[in-house]
Design a protein around this motif. Structure first.
Motif, PDB file in Angstrom:
ATOM      1  N   MET A 229       0.830  -1.207   0.000  1.00 20.44           N
ATOM      2  CA  MET A 229       0.000   0.000   0.000  1.00 20.44           C
ATOM      3  C   MET A 229       0.866   1.259   0.000  1.00 20.44           C
ATOM      4  O   MET A 229       0.513   2.266  -0.606  1.00 20.44           O
ATOM      5  N   GLN A 230       1.999   1.199   0.685  1.00 19.14           N
ATOM      6  CA  GLN A 230       2.898   2.349   0.722  1.00 19.14           C
ATOM      7  C   GLN A 230       3.633   2.534  -0.599  1.00 19.14           C
ATOM      8  O   GLN A 230       3.887   3.664  -1.021  1.00 19.14           O
ATOM      9  N   ILE A 231       3.930   1.434  -1.280  1.00 22.03           N
ATOM     10  CA  ILE A 231       4.697   1.489  -2.534  1.00 22.03           C
ATOM     11  C   ILE A 231       3.797   1.793  -3.731  1.00 22.03           C
ATOM     12  O   ILE A 231       4.097   2.670  -4.553  1.00 22.03           O
ATOM     13  N   TYR A 232       2.675   1.073  -3.814  1.00 25.34           N
ATOM     14  CA  TYR A 232       1.822   1.164  -5.010  1.00 25.34           C
ATOM     15  C   TYR A 232       0.551   1.949  -4.676  1.00 25.34           C
ATOM     16  O   TYR A 232      -0.568   1.468  -4.783  1.00 25.34           O
ATOM     17  N   TYR A 233       0.746   3.193  -4.255  1.00 21.22           N
ATOM     18  CA  TYR A 233      -0.366   4.070  -3.880  1.00 21.22           C
ATOM     19  C   TYR A 233      -1.004   4.674  -5.136  1.00 21.22           C
ATOM     20  O   TYR A 233      -0.438   4.615  -6.241  1.00 21.22           O
ATOM     21  N   LEU A 234      -2.187   5.248  -4.965  1.00 26.64           N
ATOM     22  CA  LEU A 234      -2.876   5.885  -6.081  1.00 26.64           C
ATOM     23  C   LEU A 234      -2.072   7.098  -6.533  1.00 26.64           C
ATOM     24  O   LEU A 234      -1.893   8.052  -5.777  1.00 26.64           O
ATOM     25  N   GLY A 235      -1.567   7.048  -7.753  1.00 24.08           N
ATOM     26  CA  GLY A 235      -0.727   8.105  -8.290  1.00 24.08           C
ATOM     27  C   GLY A 235       0.684   7.634  -8.587  1.00 24.08           C
ATOM     28  O   GLY A 235       1.418   8.294  -9.324  1.00 24.08           O
ATOM     29  N   ALA A 236       1.075   6.488  -8.023  1.00 20.06           N
ATOM     30  CA  ALA A 236       2.411   5.953  -8.306  1.00 20.06           C
ATOM     31  C   ALA A 236       2.502   5.426  -9.732  1.00 20.06           C
ATOM     32  O   ALA A 236       3.563   5.475 -10.363  1.00 20.06           O
ATOM     33  N   ASP A 237       1.401   4.922 -10.254  1.00 18.33           N
ATOM     34  CA  ASP A 237       1.334   4.365 -11.604  1.00 18.33           C
ATOM     35  C   ASP A 237       0.377   5.231 -12.424  1.00 18.33           C
ATOM     36  O   ASP A 237      -0.825   5.244 -12.191  1.00 18.33           O
ATOM     37  N   MET A 238       0.925   5.952 -13.390  1.00 20.48           N
ATOM     38  CA  MET A 238       0.104   6.854 -14.207  1.00 20.48           C
ATOM     39  C   MET A 238      -0.358   6.211 -15.508  1.00 20.48           C
ATOM     40  O   MET A 238      -0.839   6.892 -16.411  1.00 20.48           O
ATOM     41  N   SER A 239      -0.247   4.885 -15.596  1.00 16.01           N
ATOM     42  CA  SER A 239      -0.691   4.191 -16.799  1.00 16.01           C
ATOM     43  C   SER A 239      -2.191   4.366 -17.013  1.00 16.01           C
ATOM     44  O   SER A 239      -2.962   4.339 -16.038  1.00 16.01           O
ATOM     45  N   PRO A 240      -2.633   4.522 -18.262  1.00 16.30           N
ATOM     46  CA  PRO A 240      -4.073   4.591 -18.527  1.00 16.30           C
ATOM     47  C   PRO A 240      -4.709   3.219 -18.387  1.00 16.30           C
ATOM     48  O   PRO A 240      -4.016   2.194 -18.339  1.00 16.30           O
ATOM     49  N   HIS A 241      -6.016   3.195 -18.316  1.00 13.36           N
ATOM     50  CA  HIS A 241      -6.743   1.930 -18.274  1.00 13.36           C
ATOM     51  C   HIS A 241      -6.453   1.155 -19.558  1.00 13.36           C
ATOM     52  O   HIS A 241      -6.504   1.701 -20.655  1.00 13.36           O
ATOM     53  N   LEU A 242      -6.150  -0.124 -19.402  1.00 15.17           N
ATOM     54  CA  LEU A 242      -5.699  -0.918 -20.546  1.00 15.17           C
ATOM     55  C   LEU A 242      -6.748  -1.042 -21.637  1.00 15.17           C
ATOM     56  O   LEU A 242      -6.426  -0.985 -22.827  1.00 15.17           O
TER      57      LEU A 242
ATOM     58  N   ILE B 150      -2.128 -10.973 -14.719  1.00 17.03           N
ATOM     59  CA  ILE B 150      -0.714 -10.845 -14.356  1.00 17.03           C
ATOM     60  C   ILE B 150       0.142 -10.976 -15.615  1.00 17.03           C
ATOM     61  O   ILE B 150       0.806 -11.982 -15.845  1.00 17.03           O
ATOM     62  N   ASN B 151       0.133  -9.917 -16.407  1.00 17.85           N
ATOM     63  CA  ASN B 151       0.861  -9.891 -17.673  1.00 17.85           C
ATOM     64  C   ASN B 151       1.840  -8.720 -17.629  1.00 17.85           C
ATOM     65  O   ASN B 151       1.435  -7.557 -17.673  1.00 17.85           O
ATOM     66  N   ALA B 152       3.125  -9.028 -17.528  1.00 22.98           N
ATOM     67  CA  ALA B 152       4.133  -7.980 -17.397  1.00 22.98           C
ATOM     68  C   ALA B 152       4.198  -7.091 -18.628  1.00 22.98           C
ATOM     69  O   ALA B 152       4.542  -5.906 -18.534  1.00 22.98           O
ATOM     70  N   GLY B 153       3.859  -7.634 -19.784  1.00 23.65           N
ATOM     71  CA  GLY B 153       3.868  -6.841 -20.999  1.00 23.65           C
ATOM     72  C   GLY B 153       2.758  -5.804 -21.025  1.00 23.65           C
ATOM     73  O   GLY B 153       2.927  -4.719 -21.593  1.00 23.65           O
ATOM     74  N   TRP B 154       1.631  -6.120 -20.406  1.00 27.08           N
ATOM     75  CA  TRP B 154       0.507  -5.193 -20.370  1.00 27.08           C
ATOM     76  C   TRP B 154       0.622  -4.190 -19.222  1.00 27.08           C
ATOM     77  O   TRP B 154       0.155  -3.059 -19.333  1.00 27.08           O
ATOM     78  N   TYR B 155       1.226  -4.627 -18.122  1.00 29.29           N
ATOM     79  CA  TYR B 155       1.284  -3.780 -16.923  1.00 29.29           C
ATOM     80  C   TYR B 155       2.728  -3.670 -16.403  1.00 29.29           C
ATOM     81  O   TYR B 155       3.033  -4.117 -15.288  1.00 29.29           O
ATOM     82  N   PRO B 156       3.612  -3.075 -17.187  1.00 25.04           N
ATOM     83  CA  PRO B 156       5.026  -3.023 -16.786  1.00 25.04           C
ATOM     84  C   PRO B 156       5.286  -2.217 -15.517  1.00 25.04           C
ATOM     85  O   PRO B 156       6.198  -2.544 -14.752  1.00 25.04           O
TER      86      PRO B 156
ATOM     87  N   THR C 258       3.280  -1.854 -12.884  1.00 26.74           N
ATOM     88  CA  THR C 258       2.903  -2.679 -11.733  1.00 26.74           C
ATOM     89  C   THR C 258       4.023  -3.644 -11.381  1.00 26.74           C
ATOM     90  O   THR C 258       4.406  -3.782 -10.209  1.00 26.74           O
ATOM     91  N   PHE C 259       4.578  -4.297 -12.407  1.00 24.47           N
ATOM     92  CA  PHE C 259       5.645  -5.269 -12.155  1.00 24.47           C
ATOM     93  C   PHE C 259       6.929  -4.596 -11.690  1.00 24.47           C
ATOM     94  O   PHE C 259       7.693  -5.175 -10.912  1.00 24.47           O
ATOM     95  N   MET C 260       7.169  -3.380 -12.134  1.00 24.74           N
ATOM     96  CA  MET C 260       8.341  -2.654 -11.649  1.00 24.74           C
ATOM     97  C   MET C 260       8.231  -2.446 -10.143  1.00 24.74           C
ATOM     98  O   MET C 260       9.203  -2.655  -9.390  1.00 24.74           O
TER      99      MET C 260
END
Length: 255
Positions: free
Chosen positions: A186-199, A217-223, A225-227
């Protein structure tokens, strides 16, 4: 209730099905209603009528109280004097009154909005019991009750950290559920940490965060998140953390 929204820096959101249509107003009268804004602009409901809060999912894990700010709007003209509005606490509420403090319900002179302040104290009973406070607007000499779908406001609160529904999908990378891993996530992946658009629909980010994880769980689609999962894994590799602080158990490591 139509909508349910999770607060704190980290917060859990539920939406419903009714639109916040206004009732017909008599311009000679003033009307009062709850107006908690809906952060999801993709839906038609302008306001939420339910909010969920858990101390266990707050970014400040040592917080002893939480201030919930509930906007209250009026329909009609502002007045040159303060005006009180009334609400009742419904019998269907289930809470400890010693844990709740509510500010005075007053629309200030010259204003058409108040912020009702609800303070929640972090009582020990919240570790095992979820509580509910339900407010309902009542008419008085100054105001009629307006906005048909926002005459009530429900606040659900606890201090319970439950395994989120998405955990099993991501357990290949997160491992078995530990509250220590979830809280760090929750501390790492907070709202705003990932600015990717909806897939799929292209909604601009931020969309994905700890409480709205990608559905696959597709690293190619959600890089991104996986980072961040890599950051989470490194944290537990570099810091010795035991489940519930119990050193007789194996330290926590991600797969």
């Amino acid at each position: 209730m139509k909508n349910l929204f999770i607060i704190a820096l980290f917060a859990i959101i539920f939406t419903g099905c009714k639109e916040n249509d206004l009732i017909a107003f008599d311009t000679a009268d003033s009307y009062v209603y709850f107006a908690y804004p809906n952060p999801d602009k993709r839906v038609q409901e302008k306001f939420l009528d339910s909010v969920y809060y858990s101390f266990a999912t707050d970014e400040n894990l040592t917080a002893t109280e939480k201030l919930v700010k509930v906007p209250v709007n009026i329909g009609g003209l502002a007045s040159n004097s303060d005006r009180s509005y009334f609400f009742e606490i419904l019998p269907s509420s289930d809470y400890d009154p010693s844990l709740i403090q509510i500010s005075d319900p007053v629309i200030p002179a010259g204003k058409n909005q108040d912020t009702l302040l609800i303070t929640i104290k972090r009582g020990a009973e919240l570790l095992t019991k979820e509580m509910t406070l339900i407010l309902k607007m009542k008419p008085n000499d100054d105001f009629k009750v307006g906005h048909i779908y926002n005459q009530e406001f429900k606040l659900v609160f606890n201090d319970i950290l439950n395994q989120p529904t998405w955990w099993n999908t991501w357990s290949r990378y997160m491992g078995p559920f530990y509250k220590e891993v979830f809280q760090k996530w929750m501390q790492i992946y907070y709202l705003g940490a990932d600015m990717s658009p909806h897939l799929t629909d292209g909604t601009p980010g931020p969309v994905y965060y700890w409480n709205n994880m990608p559905s696959s769980i597709n690293a190619g689609w959600y890089p991104i998140t996986f980072m961040y999962i890599g950051v989470l894994k490194d944290y537990f590799q570099n810091n010795v953390v035991y489940p519930n602080g119990d050193t007789t158990k194996d330290r926590i490591l991600l797969p």
